[in-house]
Design a protein around this motif. Structure first.
Motif, short mmCIF file in Angstrom:
data_model
loop_
_atom_site.label_atom_id
_atom_site.label_comp_id
_atom_site.label_asym_id
_atom_site.label_seq_id
_atom_site.Cartn_x
_atom_site.Cartn_y
_atom_site.Cartn_z
N VAL A 27 -1.25 12.64 35.91
CA VAL A 27 -2.34 12.43 34.95
C VAL A 27 -3.63 12.23 35.74
N SER A 51 -3.30 17.42 30.67
CA SER A 51 -4.68 17.72 30.22
C SER A 51 -5.52 18.44 31.27
N HIS A 74 -7.80 11.47 33.70
CA HIS A 74 -8.30 10.12 33.44
C HIS A 74 -7.36 9.11 34.07
N GLN A 131 -8.94 4.81 28.60
CA GLN A 131 -8.57 5.93 29.48
C GLN A 131 -9.84 6.67 29.95
N ARG A 191 3.51 11.39 16.58
CA ARG A 191 4.21 11.62 17.85
C ARG A 191 5.41 10.68 17.96
N ASP A 231 4.77 14.83 22.20
CA ASP A 231 3.50 14.80 21.46
C ASP A 231 3.61 15.46 20.10
N PHE A 284 -8.27 10.63 20.18
CA PHE A 284 -7.54 9.65 19.37
C PHE A 284 -8.39 9.02 18.28
C1 NOJ Z 1 -1.16 14.78 26.87
C2 NOJ Z 1 0.05 13.89 26.87
O1 NOJ Z 1 1.20 14.68 26.70
C3 NOJ Z 1 -0.16 12.88 25.76
O2 NOJ Z 1 1.01 12.16 25.47
C4 NOJ Z 1 -1.30 12.00 26.16
O3 NOJ Z 1 -1.59 11.11 25.11
C5 NOJ Z 1 -2.56 12.82 26.47
N1 NOJ Z 1 -2.30 13.99 27.25
C6 NOJ Z 1 -3.54 11.99 27.24
O4 NOJ Z 1 -3.07 11.78 28.54
#
Ligand code: NOJ
Length: 556
Positions: free
Chosen positions: A99, A200, A102, A167, A412, A327, A144
Protein backbone atom coordinates in the motif's frame (compact mmCIF):
# COMPACT_ATOMS: atom_id res chain seq x y z
CA UNK A 1 5.98 -13.68 -18.54
CA UNK A 2 7.54 -16.63 -16.71
CA UNK A 3 5.79 -19.96 -16.81
CA UNK A 4 5.05 -20.00 -13.07
CA UNK A 5 3.28 -16.72 -13.34
CA UNK A 6 1.21 -17.85 -16.30
CA UNK A 7 0.19 -20.96 -14.40
CA UNK A 8 -0.56 -18.94 -11.29
CA UNK A 9 -3.87 -19.35 -9.51
CA UNK A 10 -4.18 -16.66 -6.86
CA UNK A 11 -5.98 -17.35 -3.60
CA UNK A 12 -6.71 -14.14 -1.70
CA UNK A 13 -6.64 -14.34 2.09
CA UNK A 14 -8.23 -11.70 4.27
CA UNK A 15 -6.21 -12.50 7.41
CA UNK A 16 -8.63 -10.97 9.96
CA UNK A 17 -11.27 -13.44 8.86
CA UNK A 18 -9.40 -16.54 7.81
CA UNK A 19 -8.52 -18.53 10.93
CA UNK A 20 -7.91 -17.49 14.51
CA UNK A 21 -5.56 -19.68 16.57
CA UNK A 22 -5.01 -17.59 19.70
CA UNK A 23 -8.62 -17.08 20.68
CA UNK A 24 -8.92 -13.32 20.28
CA UNK A 25 -11.59 -13.41 17.59
CA UNK A 26 -9.21 -12.17 14.89
CA UNK A 27 -7.55 -14.38 12.30
CA UNK A 28 -3.76 -14.70 12.45
CA UNK A 29 -0.65 -15.93 10.65
CA UNK A 30 -0.62 -19.20 12.56
CA UNK A 31 -4.16 -19.73 11.32
CA UNK A 32 -2.99 -19.30 7.75
CA UNK A 33 -0.16 -21.75 8.41
CA UNK A 34 -2.65 -24.24 9.80
CA UNK A 35 -4.78 -24.00 6.67
CA UNK A 36 -2.06 -24.12 4.04
CA UNK A 37 -2.83 -27.79 3.28
CA UNK A 38 -6.42 -26.71 2.52
CA UNK A 39 -5.18 -24.17 -0.02
CA UNK A 40 -2.71 -26.65 -1.49
CA UNK A 41 -5.43 -29.24 -1.86
CA UNK A 42 -7.59 -26.72 -3.69
CA UNK A 43 -4.75 -26.27 -6.16
CA UNK A 44 -4.03 -22.58 -5.74
CA UNK A 45 -0.32 -21.85 -6.10
CA UNK A 46 -0.10 -18.17 -5.15
CA UNK A 47 -1.42 -16.72 -1.91
CA UNK A 48 -2.15 -12.98 -1.75
CA UNK A 49 -2.37 -11.66 1.80
CA UNK A 50 -4.20 -8.41 2.32
CA UNK A 51 -2.11 -6.10 4.57
CA UNK A 52 -0.66 -7.58 7.74
CA UNK A 53 1.62 -4.68 8.63
CA UNK A 54 1.40 -2.58 11.75
CA UNK A 55 -1.72 -0.49 11.47
CA UNK A 56 -4.44 1.15 13.55
CA UNK A 57 -6.88 -0.70 11.24
CA UNK A 58 -9.01 2.27 10.31
CA UNK A 59 -9.34 0.70 6.88
CA UNK A 60 -8.56 -2.86 7.94
CA UNK A 61 -4.84 -2.60 7.39
CA UNK A 62 -4.82 -0.47 4.25
CA UNK A 63 -3.61 2.23 6.62
CA UNK A 64 -0.05 1.21 7.44
CA UNK A 65 1.75 2.83 10.34
CA UNK A 66 4.98 0.83 10.05
CA UNK A 67 5.89 -0.85 6.79
CA UNK A 68 8.43 -3.26 8.23
CA UNK A 69 6.52 -4.53 11.25
CA UNK A 70 3.89 -7.22 11.50
CA UNK A 71 0.72 -6.15 13.26
CA UNK A 72 0.88 -8.03 16.60
CA UNK A 73 -2.78 -9.04 16.26
CA UNK A 74 -1.63 -11.33 13.43
CA UNK A 75 1.50 -12.65 15.13
CA UNK A 76 5.22 -12.02 14.95
CA UNK A 77 7.91 -11.70 12.31
CA UNK A 78 8.94 -15.25 13.21
CA UNK A 79 5.45 -16.43 12.33
CA UNK A 80 5.72 -14.59 9.05
CA UNK A 81 9.12 -16.10 8.26
CA UNK A 82 7.71 -19.52 9.02
CA UNK A 83 4.76 -18.84 6.74
CA UNK A 84 7.08 -18.02 3.83
CA UNK A 85 9.11 -21.13 4.51
CA UNK A 86 6.05 -23.39 4.63
CA UNK A 87 4.48 -21.83 1.55
CA UNK A 88 7.68 -22.49 -0.35
CA UNK A 89 7.89 -26.05 0.92
CA UNK A 90 4.44 -26.54 -0.57
CA UNK A 91 5.38 -24.74 -3.78
CA UNK A 92 3.03 -21.91 -3.04
CA UNK A 93 4.20 -18.36 -3.75
CA UNK A 94 3.44 -15.65 -1.23
CA UNK A 95 2.33 -12.22 -2.40
CA UNK A 96 1.94 -9.25 -0.06
CA UNK A 97 -0.25 -6.21 -0.43
CA UNK A 98 1.84 -3.13 -1.03
CA UNK A 99 0.00 0.00 0.00
CA UNK A 100 2.11 2.88 -1.26
CA UNK A 101 -0.46 5.41 -2.39
CA UNK A 102 -0.99 6.37 1.24
CA UNK A 103 0.00 5.46 4.80
CA UNK A 104 -1.74 5.72 8.14
CA UNK A 105 -1.67 9.14 9.81
CA UNK A 106 0.06 7.29 12.65
CA UNK A 107 3.10 6.52 10.48
CA UNK A 108 6.26 8.24 11.67
CA UNK A 109 6.64 9.89 8.26
CA UNK A 110 3.28 11.62 8.63
CA UNK A 111 3.72 12.50 12.27
CA UNK A 112 6.92 14.33 11.30
CA UNK A 113 5.55 15.75 8.07
CA UNK A 114 2.67 17.49 9.75
CA UNK A 115 4.93 19.26 12.26
CA UNK A 116 6.42 21.85 9.92
CA UNK A 117 7.10 22.84 6.34
CA UNK A 118 10.82 22.32 6.60
CA UNK A 119 11.77 18.99 8.10
CA UNK A 120 13.08 15.84 6.42
CA UNK A 121 9.57 14.48 5.89
CA UNK A 122 7.77 17.74 5.06
CA UNK A 123 7.23 16.84 1.45
CA UNK A 124 6.56 13.11 1.95
CA UNK A 125 2.82 13.91 1.71
CA UNK A 126 0.66 16.18 -0.41
CA UNK A 127 0.21 19.53 1.27
CA UNK A 128 -1.57 22.51 -0.22
CA UNK A 129 -2.49 25.97 0.99
CA UNK A 130 -6.13 26.80 1.72
CA UNK A 131 -8.18 28.81 -0.76
CA UNK A 132 -8.22 32.54 0.04
CA UNK A 133 -11.31 32.06 2.24
CA UNK A 134 -9.51 29.38 4.24
CA UNK A 135 -11.48 26.51 2.77
CA UNK A 136 -10.05 23.31 1.26
CA UNK A 137 -7.83 23.66 -1.82
CA UNK A 138 -10.47 21.99 -4.03
CA UNK A 139 -13.85 20.27 -3.97
CA UNK A 140 -12.29 16.82 -4.38
CA UNK A 141 -14.03 14.12 -2.34
CA UNK A 142 -12.59 11.08 -0.62
CA UNK A 143 -13.48 7.58 -1.84
CA UNK A 144 -15.08 6.91 1.54
CA UNK A 145 -17.13 10.11 1.65
CA UNK A 146 -16.57 13.73 2.67
CA UNK A 147 -13.79 16.03 1.50
CA UNK A 148 -10.43 14.63 0.40
CA UNK A 149 -8.66 17.44 2.29
CA UNK A 150 -7.93 17.82 5.97
CA UNK A 151 -6.54 20.93 7.65
CA UNK A 152 -3.51 20.84 9.96
CA UNK A 153 -2.94 23.85 12.15
CA UNK A 154 0.79 23.40 12.70
CA UNK A 155 1.44 23.78 8.97
CA UNK A 156 -1.50 26.03 8.16
CA UNK A 157 -2.15 23.70 5.25
CA UNK A 158 -4.39 20.90 4.10
CA UNK A 159 -3.17 17.40 3.30
CA UNK A 160 -4.73 15.18 0.68
CA UNK A 161 -6.38 11.87 1.53
CA UNK A 162 -8.11 10.11 -1.36
CA UNK A 163 -9.37 7.54 1.14
CA UNK A 164 -10.09 8.02 4.86
CA UNK A 165 -8.95 11.08 6.76
CA UNK A 166 -6.49 8.85 8.54
CA UNK A 167 -4.93 7.69 5.24
CA UNK A 168 -2.83 10.63 3.98
CA UNK A 169 -1.57 10.30 0.40
CA UNK A 170 2.14 10.03 -0.18
CA UNK A 171 3.91 12.48 -2.42
CA UNK A 172 5.59 10.49 -5.17
CA UNK A 173 7.34 13.58 -6.45
CA UNK A 174 9.74 13.30 -3.55
CA UNK A 175 12.74 11.26 -4.70
CA UNK A 176 13.68 10.54 -1.12
CA UNK A 177 10.21 9.24 -0.32
CA UNK A 178 10.31 6.93 -3.34
CA UNK A 179 13.72 5.59 -2.35
CA UNK A 180 12.45 4.89 1.17
CA UNK A 181 9.62 2.86 -0.35
CA UNK A 182 11.98 0.92 -2.61
CA UNK A 183 14.14 0.03 0.39
CA UNK A 184 11.05 -1.21 2.19
CA UNK A 185 10.07 -3.36 -0.81
CA UNK A 186 13.53 -4.92 -0.88
CA UNK A 187 13.26 -5.67 2.83
CA UNK A 188 10.29 -7.97 2.13
CA UNK A 189 11.62 -9.42 -1.10
CA UNK A 190 14.92 -10.29 0.60
CA UNK A 191 12.90 -12.30 3.09
CA UNK A 192 11.63 -14.40 0.21
CA UNK A 193 8.28 -12.78 -0.52
CA UNK A 194 7.35 -13.60 -4.13
CA UNK A 195 5.67 -10.42 -5.20
CA UNK A 196 3.20 -7.68 -4.53
CA UNK A 197 -0.34 -6.67 -5.24
CA UNK A 198 0.06 -2.90 -5.49
CA UNK A 199 -2.88 -1.17 -3.89
CA UNK A 200 -4.47 1.81 -5.71
CA UNK A 201 -1.36 2.11 -7.85
CA UNK A 202 -3.09 4.00 -10.66
CA UNK A 203 -3.52 6.91 -8.25
CA UNK A 204 0.03 7.63 -7.13
CA UNK A 205 0.82 10.47 -9.53
CA UNK A 206 -1.11 13.55 -8.45
CA UNK A 207 -1.74 16.76 -10.36
CA UNK A 208 0.39 19.76 -9.41
CA UNK A 209 -2.60 22.01 -9.22
CA UNK A 210 -5.87 20.86 -7.69
CA UNK A 211 -8.73 22.78 -9.31
CA UNK A 212 -12.39 22.29 -8.48
CA UNK A 213 -13.75 19.39 -10.51
CA UNK A 214 -17.18 18.45 -11.90
CA UNK A 215 -19.46 16.67 -9.45
CA UNK A 216 -21.05 13.41 -10.63
CA UNK A 217 -23.32 10.66 -9.33
CA UNK A 218 -25.43 12.95 -7.20
CA UNK A 219 -22.50 13.39 -4.80
CA UNK A 220 -21.43 16.45 -2.80
CA UNK A 221 -17.78 16.38 -3.86
CA UNK A 222 -15.77 15.65 -6.98
CA UNK A 223 -14.79 12.01 -7.59
CA UNK A 224 -11.68 11.08 -5.62
CA UNK A 225 -9.76 9.82 -8.62
CA UNK A 226 -10.28 12.98 -10.67
CA UNK A 227 -6.88 14.21 -11.86
CA UNK A 228 -5.03 11.50 -9.92
CA UNK A 229 -5.96 8.40 -11.88
CA UNK A 230 -3.22 7.55 -14.38
CA UNK A 231 -1.49 10.85 -13.63
CA UNK A 232 1.31 12.40 -15.68
CA UNK A 233 4.31 10.80 -13.99
CA UNK A 234 2.76 7.45 -13.12
CA UNK A 235 4.62 5.36 -15.68
CA UNK A 236 7.89 7.08 -14.96
CA UNK A 237 7.52 6.04 -11.31
CA UNK A 238 6.54 2.49 -12.14
CA UNK A 239 9.43 2.08 -14.55
CA UNK A 240 11.77 3.37 -11.92
CA UNK A 241 10.28 0.99 -9.34
CA UNK A 242 10.74 -1.88 -11.75
CA UNK A 243 14.36 -0.93 -12.46
CA UNK A 244 15.24 -0.36 -8.83
CA UNK A 245 13.36 -3.26 -7.30
CA UNK A 246 11.33 -5.77 -9.31
CA UNK A 247 13.88 -6.39 -12.07
CA UNK A 248 16.31 -7.67 -9.43
CA UNK A 249 14.00 -10.47 -8.22
CA UNK A 250 11.83 -13.22 -9.73
CA UNK A 251 8.55 -11.74 -8.59
CA UNK A 252 4.96 -11.34 -9.65
CA UNK A 253 3.49 -7.83 -9.60
CA UNK A 254 -0.20 -7.06 -9.87
CA UNK A 255 -1.30 -3.45 -9.97
CA UNK A 256 -4.67 -2.51 -8.59
CA UNK A 257 -5.80 0.11 -11.07
CA UNK A 258 -9.12 1.76 -10.30
CA UNK A 259 -10.51 3.99 -13.04
CA UNK A 260 -8.24 2.77 -15.77
CA UNK A 261 -9.24 2.12 -19.38
CA UNK A 262 -7.88 -0.83 -21.38
CA UNK A 263 -5.73 1.57 -23.39
CA UNK A 264 -4.21 3.01 -20.22
CA UNK A 265 -3.83 -0.48 -18.79
CA UNK A 266 -1.63 -1.60 -21.68
CA UNK A 267 1.08 0.78 -20.56
CA UNK A 268 1.50 -0.98 -17.23
CA UNK A 269 2.25 -4.32 -18.87
CA UNK A 270 4.22 -3.09 -21.82
CA UNK A 271 7.25 -5.36 -22.20
CA UNK A 272 9.47 -2.73 -23.77
CA UNK A 273 9.30 -0.49 -20.75
CA UNK A 274 8.72 -2.96 -17.94
CA UNK A 275 6.51 -1.94 -15.06
CA UNK A 276 4.14 -4.63 -13.76
CA UNK A 277 3.04 -8.11 -14.83
CA UNK A 278 -0.68 -7.53 -14.79
CA UNK A 279 -3.39 -5.19 -13.60
CA UNK A 280 -6.49 -5.68 -11.55
CA UNK A 281 -9.14 -3.60 -13.22
CA UNK A 282 -12.65 -2.67 -12.09
CA UNK A 283 -14.74 -1.82 -15.07
CA UNK A 284 -16.90 -4.94 -14.82
CA UNK A 285 -17.50 -4.16 -11.14
CA UNK A 286 -19.41 -1.06 -12.28
CA UNK A 287 -22.18 -2.97 -14.05
CA UNK A 288 -24.64 -2.52 -11.19
CA UNK A 289 -23.79 1.05 -10.25
CA UNK A 290 -26.76 3.37 -9.74
CA UNK A 291 -27.72 6.92 -9.05
CA UNK A 292 -25.20 7.23 -6.21
CA UNK A 293 -22.44 5.23 -7.86
CA UNK A 294 -21.26 1.96 -6.39
CA UNK A 295 -23.89 1.73 -3.65
CA UNK A 296 -27.16 0.72 -5.31
CA UNK A 297 -29.68 -2.06 -5.22
CA UNK A 298 -29.64 -2.62 -8.97
CA UNK A 299 -29.12 -6.04 -10.49
CA UNK A 300 -26.55 -6.29 -13.31
CA UNK A 301 -27.42 -7.14 -16.91
CA UNK A 302 -25.53 -10.02 -18.51
CA UNK A 303 -24.92 -7.95 -21.64
CA UNK A 304 -23.12 -5.26 -19.60
CA UNK A 305 -20.99 -7.75 -17.72
CA UNK A 306 -20.10 -9.66 -20.85
CA UNK A 307 -19.34 -6.54 -22.92
CA UNK A 308 -17.00 -5.27 -20.28
CA UNK A 309 -15.15 -8.54 -19.73
CA UNK A 310 -14.83 -9.17 -23.44
CA UNK A 311 -13.51 -5.69 -24.05
CA UNK A 312 -10.70 -6.37 -21.57
CA UNK A 313 -10.03 -9.86 -22.93
CA UNK A 314 -9.66 -8.39 -26.40
CA UNK A 315 -7.55 -5.43 -25.35
CA UNK A 316 -4.85 -6.91 -23.14
CA UNK A 317 -2.46 -9.79 -23.73
CA UNK A 318 -2.96 -10.82 -20.13
CA UNK A 319 -5.69 -10.07 -17.57
CA UNK A 320 -6.54 -10.87 -14.00
CA UNK A 321 -9.92 -12.55 -13.83
CA UNK A 322 -12.18 -12.20 -10.82
CA UNK A 323 -15.77 -11.55 -9.85
CA UNK A 324 -15.25 -10.96 -6.16
CA UNK A 325 -12.75 -9.92 -3.52
CA UNK A 326 -12.61 -8.21 -0.11
CA UNK A 327 -13.93 -4.97 -1.63
CA UNK A 328 -17.00 -6.49 -3.24
CA UNK A 329 -20.13 -8.32 -2.16
CA UNK A 330 -20.06 -12.12 -2.49
CA UNK A 331 -20.01 -13.12 -6.13
CA UNK A 332 -22.70 -15.79 -5.91
CA UNK A 333 -25.15 -13.31 -4.37
CA UNK A 334 -24.32 -10.59 -6.84
CA UNK A 335 -24.00 -12.47 -10.14
CA UNK A 336 -25.67 -15.81 -9.41
CA UNK A 337 -28.45 -17.05 -7.18
CA UNK A 338 -27.49 -17.52 -3.55
CA UNK A 339 -30.67 -19.42 -2.78
CA UNK A 340 -32.14 -22.19 -4.95
CA UNK A 341 -29.26 -22.38 -7.44
CA UNK A 342 -26.38 -21.44 -5.16
CA UNK A 343 -24.32 -24.49 -6.02
CA UNK A 344 -25.01 -24.46 -9.75
CA UNK A 345 -24.47 -20.74 -10.14
CA UNK A 346 -21.32 -20.63 -7.98
CA UNK A 347 -19.79 -23.34 -10.17
CA UNK A 348 -20.86 -21.74 -13.43
CA UNK A 349 -19.47 -18.35 -12.38
CA UNK A 350 -16.16 -19.90 -11.40
CA UNK A 351 -15.97 -21.66 -14.75
CA UNK A 352 -16.76 -18.57 -16.82
CA UNK A 353 -14.24 -16.51 -14.88
CA UNK A 354 -11.34 -18.89 -14.49
CA UNK A 355 -11.16 -20.07 -18.08
CA UNK A 356 -10.81 -16.63 -19.58
CA UNK A 357 -7.31 -15.64 -20.59
CA UNK A 358 -5.29 -14.41 -17.65
CA UNK A 359 -4.66 -15.08 -13.98
CA UNK A 360 -7.66 -16.25 -11.95
CA UNK A 361 -8.12 -14.80 -8.50
CA UNK A 362 -10.17 -16.66 -5.91
CA UNK A 363 -11.31 -14.85 -2.80
CA UNK A 364 -11.42 -16.95 0.38
CA UNK A 365 -14.79 -18.59 0.86
CA UNK A 366 -15.92 -18.30 -2.75
CA UNK A 367 -14.63 -21.84 -3.28
CA UNK A 368 -17.32 -23.07 -0.88
CA UNK A 369 -20.00 -20.70 -2.20
CA UNK A 370 -20.16 -18.29 0.73
CA UNK A 371 -22.94 -15.74 0.34
CA UNK A 372 -23.79 -12.17 1.31
CA UNK A 373 -24.77 -11.69 4.93
CA UNK A 374 -28.17 -10.83 6.35
CA UNK A 375 -26.90 -7.91 8.45
CA UNK A 376 -29.75 -6.80 10.68
CA UNK A 377 -28.68 -3.30 11.68
CA UNK A 378 -26.05 -0.71 10.93
CA UNK A 379 -24.04 -1.44 14.04
CA UNK A 380 -23.21 -4.92 12.77
CA UNK A 381 -21.07 -3.39 10.03
CA UNK A 382 -17.37 -2.77 10.55
CA UNK A 383 -16.38 -1.08 7.34
CA UNK A 384 -15.86 2.67 7.50
CA UNK A 385 -17.29 2.90 3.98
CA UNK A 386 -20.59 1.34 5.11
CA UNK A 387 -21.10 3.97 7.82
CA UNK A 388 -20.11 6.91 5.64
CA UNK A 389 -22.33 5.70 2.82
CA UNK A 390 -25.34 5.21 5.09
CA UNK A 391 -24.93 8.70 6.48
CA UNK A 392 -24.55 10.12 2.99
CA UNK A 393 -27.66 8.37 1.66
CA UNK A 394 -29.77 9.45 4.62
CA UNK A 395 -28.55 13.04 4.19
CA UNK A 396 -29.58 12.79 0.55
CA UNK A 397 -33.09 12.20 1.82
CA UNK A 398 -33.39 8.44 1.44
CA UNK A 399 -35.57 6.64 3.87
CA UNK A 400 -33.42 4.91 6.53
CA UNK A 401 -34.64 1.44 5.59
CA UNK A 402 -33.80 1.99 1.95
CA UNK A 403 -30.38 3.39 2.82
CA UNK A 404 -29.68 0.33 4.94
CA UNK A 405 -30.90 -2.00 2.22
CA UNK A 406 -28.50 -0.42 -0.27
CA UNK A 407 -25.59 -0.63 2.15
CA UNK A 408 -26.42 -4.27 2.92
CA UNK A 409 -26.50 -5.10 -0.74
CA UNK A 410 -23.12 -3.68 -1.62
CA UNK A 411 -21.16 -3.51 1.62
CA UNK A 412 -17.62 -4.82 1.54
CA UNK A 413 -18.40 -6.48 4.87
CA UNK A 414 -20.43 -9.09 2.98
CA UNK A 415 -17.21 -10.74 1.97
CA UNK A 416 -15.23 -9.95 5.11
CA UNK A 417 -17.09 -12.18 7.55
CA UNK A 418 -15.16 -15.15 8.96
CA UNK A 419 -14.34 -18.17 6.87
CA UNK A 420 -16.83 -20.92 7.64
CA UNK A 421 -14.76 -23.97 8.53
CA UNK A 422 -17.40 -26.15 10.19
CA UNK A 423 -20.82 -26.07 11.83
CA UNK A 424 -19.48 -25.79 15.37
CA UNK A 425 -19.15 -22.73 17.59
CA UNK A 426 -18.22 -19.60 15.59
CA UNK A 427 -18.02 -21.72 12.46
CA UNK A 428 -14.71 -23.15 13.63
CA UNK A 429 -13.10 -19.77 12.93
CA UNK A 430 -12.34 -18.88 16.53
CA UNK A 431 -13.06 -19.94 20.08
CA UNK A 432 -13.90 -16.32 20.91
CA UNK A 433 -16.53 -13.97 19.54
CA UNK A 434 -15.29 -12.94 16.11
CA UNK A 435 -14.41 -9.31 15.32
CA UNK A 436 -17.26 -9.25 12.82
CA UNK A 437 -20.54 -11.13 12.66
CA UNK A 438 -20.47 -14.66 11.25
CA UNK A 439 -22.86 -15.43 8.43
CA UNK A 440 -25.81 -17.32 9.96
CA UNK A 441 -25.72 -19.91 7.21
CA UNK A 442 -22.46 -21.50 8.45
CA UNK A 443 -24.32 -24.59 9.65
CA UNK A 444 -24.95 -25.49 5.99
CA UNK A 445 -22.20 -23.72 4.14
CA UNK A 446 -18.84 -24.68 5.56
CA UNK A 447 -15.58 -26.35 4.61
CA UNK A 448 -16.19 -29.59 6.52
CA UNK A 449 -19.47 -30.11 4.77
CA UNK A 450 -17.85 -29.30 1.45
CA UNK A 451 -14.93 -31.68 1.82
CA UNK A 452 -17.32 -34.55 2.47
CA UNK A 453 -19.10 -33.97 -0.82
CA UNK A 454 -17.42 -35.10 -4.03
CA UNK A 455 -19.70 -32.92 -6.03
CA UNK A 456 -19.10 -29.74 -4.07
CA UNK A 457 -18.26 -26.26 -5.30
CA UNK A 458 -14.76 -26.79 -3.86
CA UNK A 459 -14.22 -29.93 -5.88
CA UNK A 460 -15.46 -28.11 -8.97
CA UNK A 461 -12.81 -25.44 -8.33
CA UNK A 462 -10.21 -28.21 -8.01
CA UNK A 463 -11.17 -29.56 -11.42
CA UNK A 464 -11.18 -26.11 -12.96
CA UNK A 465 -7.76 -25.35 -11.51
CA UNK A 466 -6.40 -28.56 -13.03
CA UNK A 467 -7.72 -27.56 -16.42
CA UNK A 468 -6.42 -24.03 -16.03
CA UNK A 469 -2.91 -25.08 -14.97
CA UNK A 470 -2.44 -28.17 -17.15
CA UNK A 471 -4.08 -27.44 -20.52
CA UNK A 472 -1.99 -25.18 -22.69
CA UNK A 473 -5.10 -24.00 -24.51
CA UNK A 474 -6.51 -22.73 -21.21
CA UNK A 475 -3.32 -20.76 -20.60
CA UNK A 476 -2.30 -19.47 -24.00
CA UNK A 477 -5.34 -19.99 -26.21
CA UNK A 478 -6.86 -16.96 -27.91
CA UNK A 479 -10.13 -15.76 -26.46
CA UNK A 480 -13.14 -15.44 -28.81
CA UNK A 481 -16.61 -14.50 -27.76
CA UNK A 482 -19.45 -16.40 -29.43
CA UNK A 483 -23.15 -15.55 -29.59
CA UNK A 484 -22.47 -12.00 -28.54
CA UNK A 485 -26.16 -11.10 -28.35
CA UNK A 486 -27.53 -14.00 -26.37
CA UNK A 487 -29.57 -12.63 -23.50
CA UNK A 488 -28.89 -15.51 -21.08
CA UNK A 489 -25.71 -17.26 -22.11
CA UNK A 490 -22.07 -16.19 -21.94
CA UNK A 491 -20.03 -18.43 -24.21
CA UNK A 492 -16.54 -18.24 -25.61
CA UNK A 493 -13.81 -20.35 -27.11
CA UNK A 494 -10.13 -20.52 -26.35
CA UNK A 495 -8.18 -21.58 -29.41
CA UNK A 496 -4.57 -22.67 -29.75
CA UNK A 497 -3.71 -23.98 -33.22
CA UNK A 498 -6.07 -26.96 -33.74
CA UNK A 499 -7.14 -27.11 -30.16
CA UNK A 500 -10.53 -25.63 -29.29
CA UNK A 501 -11.96 -25.29 -25.82
CA UNK A 502 -15.56 -24.10 -25.68
CA UNK A 503 -16.94 -22.62 -22.46
CA UNK A 504 -20.70 -22.12 -22.12
CA UNK A 505 -22.46 -20.66 -19.08
CA UNK A 506 -26.11 -19.85 -18.60
CA UNK A 507 -26.95 -16.91 -16.37
CA UNK A 508 -30.64 -17.76 -16.39
CA UNK A 509 -32.67 -19.49 -13.69
CA UNK A 510 -34.87 -20.99 -16.43
CA UNK A 511 -34.23 -23.54 -19.13
CA UNK A 512 -32.76 -21.85 -22.24
CA UNK A 513 -31.99 -22.97 -25.77
CA UNK A 514 -28.50 -22.33 -27.03
CA UNK A 515 -27.48 -22.86 -30.61
CA UNK A 516 -23.84 -23.59 -31.27
CA UNK A 517 -22.61 -21.36 -34.11
CA UNK A 518 -21.63 -23.27 -37.27
CA UNK A 519 -17.97 -22.42 -37.22
CA UNK A 520 -17.33 -24.03 -33.88
CA UNK A 521 -19.37 -27.20 -34.24
CA UNK A 522 -16.31 -29.30 -33.79
CA UNK A 523 -17.44 -32.91 -33.75
CA UNK A 524 -14.40 -34.14 -31.86
CA UNK A 525 -15.28 -31.97 -28.91
CA UNK A 526 -16.08 -33.82 -25.70
CA UNK A 527 -17.36 -32.48 -22.43
CA UNK A 528 -14.54 -32.12 -19.91
CA UNK A 529 -16.44 -30.36 -17.15
CA UNK A 530 -19.94 -29.35 -16.22
CA UNK A 531 -22.01 -28.46 -13.18
CA UNK A 532 -24.81 -30.95 -13.95
CA UNK A 533 -23.67 -34.57 -14.09
CA UNK A 534 -25.85 -35.37 -17.11
CA UNK A 535 -24.87 -32.46 -19.36
CA UNK A 536 -24.30 -33.62 -22.96
CA UNK A 537 -21.05 -35.54 -23.50
CA UNK A 538 -20.72 -34.48 -27.09
CA UNK A 539 -21.11 -31.16 -28.77
CA UNK A 540 -24.42 -31.06 -30.62
CA UNK A 541 -25.83 -28.20 -32.67
CA UNK A 542 -28.39 -27.18 -30.08
CA UNK A 543 -28.10 -27.45 -26.34
CA UNK A 544 -30.87 -26.88 -23.82
CA UNK A 545 -29.24 -25.43 -20.75
CA UNK A 546 -30.81 -25.83 -17.35
CA UNK A 547 -30.67 -23.05 -14.72
CA UNK A 548 -27.09 -21.79 -14.46
CA UNK A 549 -25.78 -24.79 -16.38
CA UNK A 550 -22.16 -24.50 -17.37
CA UNK A 551 -20.27 -26.85 -19.70
CA UNK A 552 -16.73 -26.97 -21.05
CA UNK A 553 -16.03 -28.89 -24.27
CA UNK A 554 -12.57 -29.64 -25.55
CA UNK A 555 -11.43 -31.31 -28.76
CA UNK A 556 -8.05 -32.44 -27.43
C1 NOJ B 1 -8.14 -0.86 -2.28
C2 NOJ B 1 -8.25 -1.90 -1.21
O1 NOJ B 1 -8.51 -3.14 -1.79
C3 NOJ B 1 -9.34 -1.42 -0.27
O2 NOJ B 1 -9.74 -2.43 0.63
C4 NOJ B 1 -8.85 -0.19 0.41
O3 NOJ B 1 -9.87 0.34 1.22
C5 NOJ B 1 -8.42 0.88 -0.60
N1 NOJ B 1 -7.66 0.36 -1.69
C6 NOJ B 1 -7.57 1.92 0.07
O4 NOJ B 1 -6.32 1.38 0.39
Amino acid sequence: MNDWKKRGIIYEIYPQSFKDTNGDGIGDLKGIIEKLPYIKKLGANIVWLTPIYQSPLIDNGYDISDYTKINPIYGTMDDFNRLIELCHEKEIKLVMDLVVNHTSDQAKWFQESKKSRNNKYSDYYIWRDPKSDGSAPSNLGSAFGGSAWEYVKERGQYYLHLFAKKQPDLNWESTEMRQSLYDMMKFWLDKGVDGFRLDSISLISKPNVFDDVPIEDNKNYGAYYYGSSNGTSLHEYLQEMNREVFSKYDVITIGETPHTTPKQAQKYINLEKPELDMVLQFEHMHVDYGEYGRYSDLRFKLSDLRNSLVKWQNSLTWNTNYLGNHDQPRLVSRFGDDDKYRIESAKMLAMITMLQKGTPMIFQGDEIGMTNVAFESLNQFKDIEAYNTYEFLVKKGLNKDIALKIVKNKSRDNSRTPMQWNNEKNAGFSTANPWIKINNNYDKINVNETLRDEDSIYSFYQKLIKIRTKLKVAIDGDFNLISADDSSVFAYTRILKDRQMLVIGSFSNKKVKFEIPNNIRNKESKRILSNYDDSPQNLSDIIYLRPYEGIVFDNG
